[in-house]
Scaffold this motif. Structure first.
Motif, PDB file in Angstrom:
ATOM      1  N   ILE B   7       0.852  -1.189   0.000  1.00  0.00           N
ATOM      2  CA  ILE B   7       0.000   0.000   0.000  1.00  0.00           C
ATOM      3  C   ILE B   7       0.884   1.234   0.000  1.00  0.00           C
ATOM      4  O   ILE B   7       1.798   1.335   0.825  1.00  0.00           O
ATOM      5  CB  ILE B   7      -0.909   0.026   1.247  1.00  0.00           C
ATOM      6  CG1 ILE B   7      -1.798  -1.220   1.286  1.00  0.00           C
ATOM      7  CG2 ILE B   7      -1.755   1.297   1.287  1.00  0.00           C
ATOM      8  CD1 ILE B   7      -2.635  -1.357   2.569  1.00  0.00           C
ATOM      9  N   ALA B  10       0.109   6.117   4.096  1.00  0.00           N
ATOM     10  CA  ALA B  10      -0.445   5.798   5.409  1.00  0.00           C
ATOM     11  C   ALA B  10      -1.275   6.971   5.898  1.00  0.00           C
ATOM     12  O   ALA B  10      -1.151   7.426   7.036  1.00  0.00           O
ATOM     13  CB  ALA B  10       0.649   5.435   6.403  1.00  0.00           C
ATOM     14  N   GLY B  14      -5.242   4.720   3.444  1.00  0.00           N
ATOM     15  CA  GLY B  14      -4.282   3.625   3.338  1.00  0.00           C
ATOM     16  C   GLY B  14      -4.229   2.814   4.624  1.00  0.00           C
ATOM     17  O   GLY B  14      -4.110   1.580   4.591  1.00  0.00           O
ATOM     18  N   SER B  15      -4.342   3.500   5.757  1.00  0.00           N
ATOM     19  CA  SER B  15      -4.274   2.804   7.045  1.00  0.00           C
ATOM     20  C   SER B  15      -5.475   1.888   7.235  1.00  0.00           C
ATOM     21  O   SER B  15      -5.343   0.764   7.720  1.00  0.00           O
ATOM     22  CB  SER B  15      -4.210   3.814   8.192  1.00  0.00           C
ATOM     23  OG  SER B  15      -3.084   4.645   8.033  1.00  0.00           O
ATOM     24  N   ALA B  18      -4.950  -1.080   5.116  1.00  0.00           N
ATOM     25  CA  ALA B  18      -3.968  -1.978   5.733  1.00  0.00           C
ATOM     26  C   ALA B  18      -4.630  -2.817   6.813  1.00  0.00           C
ATOM     27  O   ALA B  18      -4.407  -4.026   6.918  1.00  0.00           O
ATOM     28  CB  ALA B  18      -2.814  -1.169   6.323  1.00  0.00           C
ATOM     29  N   VAL B  30       3.179  -1.228   4.107  1.00  0.00           N
ATOM     30  CA  VAL B  30       2.702   0.132   3.838  1.00  0.00           C
ATOM     31  C   VAL B  30       3.920   1.025   3.636  1.00  0.00           C
ATOM     32  O   VAL B  30       4.840   1.017   4.465  1.00  0.00           O
ATOM     33  CB  VAL B  30       1.851   0.673   5.002  1.00  0.00           C
ATOM     34  CG1 VAL B  30       1.336   2.072   4.676  1.00  0.00           C
ATOM     35  CG2 VAL B  30       0.689  -0.269   5.303  1.00  0.00           C
ATOM     36  N   GLU B  32       5.260   4.874   3.263  1.00  0.00           N
ATOM     37  CA  GLU B  32       4.851   6.250   3.564  1.00  0.00           C
ATOM     38  C   GLU B  32       6.119   7.089   3.698  1.00  0.00           C
ATOM     39  O   GLU B  32       7.063   6.669   4.348  1.00  0.00           O
ATOM     40  CB  GLU B  32       4.032   6.253   4.869  1.00  0.00           C
ATOM     41  CG  GLU B  32       3.800   7.612   5.490  1.00  0.00           C
ATOM     42  CD  GLU B  32       2.981   8.562   4.621  1.00  0.00           C
ATOM     43  OE1 GLU B  32       1.837   8.215   4.280  1.00  0.00           O
ATOM     44  OE2 GLU B  32       3.510   9.632   4.263  1.00  0.00           O
ATOM     45  N   ILE B 154      -2.580   1.242  11.746  1.00  0.00           N
ATOM     46  CA  ILE B 154      -1.325   0.658  11.276  1.00  0.00           C
ATOM     47  C   ILE B 154      -0.746  -0.258  12.359  1.00  0.00           C
ATOM     48  O   ILE B 154      -0.336  -1.389  12.093  1.00  0.00           O
ATOM     49  CB  ILE B 154      -0.291   1.763  10.919  1.00  0.00           C
ATOM     50  CG1 ILE B 154      -0.787   2.586   9.719  1.00  0.00           C
ATOM     51  CG2 ILE B 154       1.085   1.167  10.664  1.00  0.00           C
ATOM     52  CD1 ILE B 154      -0.648   1.898   8.386  1.00  0.00           C
TER      53      ILE B 154
END
Ligand SMILES: Cc1cc2nc3c(=O)[nH]c(=O)nc-3n(C[C@H](O)[C@H](O)[C@H](O)COP(=O)(O)OP(=O)(O)OC[C@H]3O[C@@H](n4cnc5c(N)ncnc54)[C@H](O)[C@@H]3O)c2cc1C
Ligand SMILES: Cc1cc2nc3c(=O)[nH]c(=O)nc-3n(C[C@H](O)[C@H](O)[C@H](O)COP(=O)(O)OP(=O)(O)OC[C@H]3O[C@@H](n4cnc5c(N)ncnc54)[C@H](O)[C@@H]3O)c2cc1C
Lengths: 402, 365
Positions: B7, B10, B14-15, B18, B30, B32, B154
């Motif tokens: 991904i 974050a 995105g979080s 995840a 992830v 970032e 996350i």
């Protein structure tokens, strides 16, 4: 828009006053603004008629400088007021956290000094002053003059450092130093070097202070504790205007010019150094800004002297490692948002810290807690946003009708 | 070991992806390059709001709020969730009719709401100016501090977090700025307004917003208050707009919004827009000028041409999913977005029919 003034000066402390008066004497149209009700800055405020400050304040009063008090410069609109800008926004106190530092009755030494000058009654009150530097002594002697029982002045610096520094002082007959000498002689045994505060105790208010000296700790009964660990330049406005800031101070060249064209900086803002450095820098900035470089050059050696003096001050009174590690896990670091050390310590940079804990998101916007994290961990606020100082929403609007 | 899912981003979206993808037992990486939750997610107001601009938008926001309820119950206090509700204020009878329509819509869709007449409005929010026509309260809307939510997601997902800049995201691989290539089973572009920088062709553009926060004034307002003209203004496809939108933070601070500017990519405060926005807010809250402002900031909303988020497979890049384009609703919509992506990846029936958000629509427009 054509600028109504040739030069705008922000901050009416010694640096700003010296700059404004010097510039107006060069024939410039000058605007001087300060967010306090009266000019004078941290040391001259409210003291209109004594000695050297009287000279400068009288020159200001007699001049054609347009003075606007109770006015804060909060954003880039300050650039519209004049063709050139001299920033002299001074410094604030550095607080270092220890258990109890947020108790009522604990203040900064400068804060206590201002309170006393403002009429706060300290007569017969037991006071402990702790931290570092001549400001401790100046404040102690003022407190004693007003009848306070100064129990102890705890200077964390070690005596060897101090002896070297005091030996060099005869060359610098400044008021601060005079005050310090006076204080020292008055205080006698109430002055201890190698000594620092470990914590303050009390239920709703300070009742006692725990101190450490030569491997021994004890508690001193006291209703006021004033701490002073040094000063931090007020760089927010300069940073907001895009001036390069390095090691917490605005970076300037020979003419006190910043990295931004037509913006100069002078005084504590360019590095802590005391009133004489502030005055000479203010004068140089004004002379350079009004095209009198040759005269400005004649002040360079003075400036060098005061900068060396400042460097000596900083070396002598730099906090020792022990005073940087006094806070306990539950000691608040961010007072506004009530964030303890245990939550602050886990982050590697200001942004992560802020987003994870809200540290620095309260009223002070990192002015206090960010200076602490910088002292403790080497990082602090780095994304300046308006307003440079808190201001009513009204002040964010243009000055037309609402 | 090659991750199952890679991904980029974050942010809150995105979080959430995840978190949901990890629930499937997949190994998630992830990437970032800033702080977790540091993009638009840090700039946003964090208003969790049910919107009814379209049936699809309603489904997305309502499903999200239901999921948020489960999340906030597990999140730390620092997420500062407060079920303060939304108060939609009507300035005149025309807006009052809109409030009534919204009220009926909510009733038909099982969402609680309550109409307020002018007297009730003044009692509910005494600092609103007199002369307003009334309002509508949605008591189950809320607010939170989204960066902490993203960080929790996350952490709780146990996804691996890599601090690096992705230069290009193509199909099943990411090429980092330093040239490193990372292959994965699938990729998710959740890079917010920067999504098209790494995958050219994604129709997302920045729409800048500005906010002002004040010192603490507990009780100054009690709800997130939004003018009913908000959606009309917000969805004006181009140009600039401001709308009255204020929020009571849990600690008493007042967050004042909002503005929209298209195509501006920089983070400087725009004085003109800031001023328009504040003047709009002052029309509704006459005491606002006396409150102390402590900070102004801006953020870039990831906007799409049709105003709908892009959630699902991206046909131009087999193996890649998009989770972006939520414009001003990404914090709200993050939870259902994460769930939808997981539904698609797991090939199970989606949490709701989200065809309207499938990126493939970009190819038959
Ligand atoms: C609390 C305190 C007490 C001190 N006490 C002493 C002392 O007793 N003796 C001594 O020798 N030194 C003292 N100092 C050191 C002092 O900083 C210098 O000696 C001297 O005052 C520095 O002058 P300056 O002009 O650089 O800054 P300052 O005197 O700090 O003046 C800066 C001025 O700018 C104003 N200002 C800042 N930002 C803005 C803005 N955005 N808009 C408008 N105005 C603004 C401030 O309010 C202030 O009035 C003290 C410092 C502090 C912080
Ligand atoms: C002023 C304002 C107010 C708002 N108010 C609300 C609100 O009240 N309610 C609401 O629901 N929504 C609100 N929003 C919208 C919301 O903030 C966004 O829709 C949402 O945060 C988008 O989340 P995201 O995860 O897609 O994007 P972001 O939060 O921007 O996350 C994207 C992440 O990807 C990272 N990234 C990008 N490119 C790369 C790369 N190449 N390599 C590595 N990392 C990369 C970025 O650093 C960033 O962290 C508001 C927005 C603004 C600007």
């Amino acid at each position: 828009m054509s600028a109504p003034f040739d030069i705008t000066v922000v901050g009416a402390g010694p640096a700003g006053i010296a700059a404004a008066v010097t510039a107006v004497e060069s024939g410039a149209r000058v605007l001087l603004i300060d967010d306090n009700p009266r000019p004078g800055g941290q040391i001259w405020r409210g003291d209109w008629n004594s000695g050297r400050e009287g000279d400068w304040l009288n020159r200001l009063a007699a001049s054609h400088v347009q003075l606007e008090t109770s006015t804060a410069a909060i954003d880039e609109r300050i650039l519209d007021k004049g063709r050139k800008l001299i920033l002299a926004t001074g410094a604030r106190e550095l607080f270092l956290p220890f258990p109890g530092w947020t108790l009522p009755g604990v203040t900064g030494v400068g804060g206590l000094q201002a309170l006393i000058k403002g009429g706060f009654d300290v007569a017969n009150k037991r006071i402990v002053l702790a931290g570092s530097g001549p400001l401790l002594l100046a404040c102690a002697s003022l407190a004693r003059e007003k009848g306070a029982s100064v129990m102890l002045v705890a200077e964390q610096s070690d005596s060897a450092h101090l002896r070297g520094f005091t030996a060099s002082l005869w060359r610098h007959p400044g008021k601060l130093i005079e005050g310090a000498r006076l204080g020292l002689s008055l205080l006698g045994s109430a002055y201890k070097t190698n000594c620092w505060v470990e914590s303050a105790q009390g239920r709703e208010h300070v009742e006692s202070v725990q101190l450490r000296h030569a491997g021994r700790t004890w508690q001193e009964r006291s209703v006021l504790l004033a701490t002073g660990f040094g000063l931090v330049p007020n760089t927010e406005l300069a940073a907001l205007l895009g001036c390069h800031v390095e090691d917490g101070a605005v970076h300037v060249g020979d003419w006190q010019q910043t990295s931004r064209p037509s913006i100069y900086a002078a005084g504590e803002l360019t590095g802590i150094g005391g009133v004489d450095k502030s005055i000479v820098e203010g004068r140089i900035a004004a002379l350079a800004a009004t095209g009198r470089e040759a005269e400005a050059r004649t002040l360079f050696s003075d400036r060098t002297t005061w900068r060396e003096f400042a460097a000596g001050l900083l070396r002598t009174f730099a906090p020792r490692p022990e005073v940087l590690s006094l806070a306990a896990a539950n000691t608040p670091i961010c007072r506004c948002e009530d964030i303890p050390l245990s939550e602050v310590a886990a982050h590697g940079n200001w942004r992560d810290l802020k987003l994870a804990t809200r540290c620095g998101m309260g009223f002070c916007q990192g002015r206090i807690c960010g200076s602490i994290t910088r002292a403790l961990y080497g990082y602090g606020p780095n994304s300046p946003r308006p307003p440079a100082v808190p201001a009513p929403i009204q002040a964010l609007l243009e000055e037309r009708e609402l | 070991m090659k991750p199952d899912v890679l991904i980029v981003g974050a942010g809150i979206v995105g979080s959430a992806c995840a978190w949901e993808l990890s629930q499937l037992g997949l190994r998630v990486l992830v990437i970032e390059d800033e702080a977790v939750g540091g993009g638009a997610t840090a700039a946003g107001m964090g208003h969790l709001v049910v919107l009814d601009g379209s049936e699809a938008e309603f489904e997305l926001s309502a499903a999200s709020l239901r999921l948020w309820d489960q999340f906030v119950a597990r999140m730390p206090e620092g997420v500062e969730y407060s079920r303060c509700g939304t108060l939609w204020v009507a300035a005149d009878q025309e807006e009052m009719a809109e409030a009534q329509r919204k009220h009926n819509f909510c009733a038909a869709h099982g969402v609680r709401s309550e109409m307020l007449d002018p007297v009730q409005l003044a009692e509910t929010e005494p600092n609103l100016c007199p002369g307003l026509a009334g309002g509508l309260v949605l008591p189950d809307d809320g607010i939170l501090f989204a960066p902490v939510a993203a960080q929790w997601m996350i952490r709780d997902s146990k996804a691996e977090l890599l601090r690096a800049t992705v230069a290009r995201l193509e199909g099943r691989r990411a090429i980092l700025a330093d040239g490193t290539v990372i292959e994965a089973g699938i990729t998710v572009n959740a890079a917010g307004a920067r999504a098209p920088h790494i995958t050219p062709g994604i129709p997302v553009t920045p729409r800048k917003g500005q906010l002002v926060i004040t010192d603490r004034y507990p009780g100054f307002i009690r709800h997130e208050i939004v003018e009913l003209g908000y959606l009309k203004l917000a969805h004006a496809a181009s140009g600039e707009s401001v709308a009255f939108n204020v929020q009571p933070r849990k600690n008493g601070q007042v967050l004042v919004g909002s503005s929209r500017q298209h195509g501006v990519k920089t983070h400087e405060i725009d004085r003109h827009m800031l001023e328009r926005m504040l003047r709009r807010a002052i029309e509704y809250l006459p005491a606002l000028p006396q409150l102390a402002a402590i900070r102004c900031w801006t953020g870039l909303r990831p906007a799409t041409p049709d105003g709908r988020a892009l959630v699902g497979p991206w046909p131009a890049q087999p193996g890649m999913y998009l989770a972006t384009g939520h414009e001003g609703l990404g914090i709200t919509a993050a939870t259902a977005t994460g769930r939808l992506i997981a539904d698609y990846v797991a090939n199970r029936p989606p949490i709701f029919d989200a065809t309207a958000f499938l990126p493939e629509r970009c190819f038959h427009a």
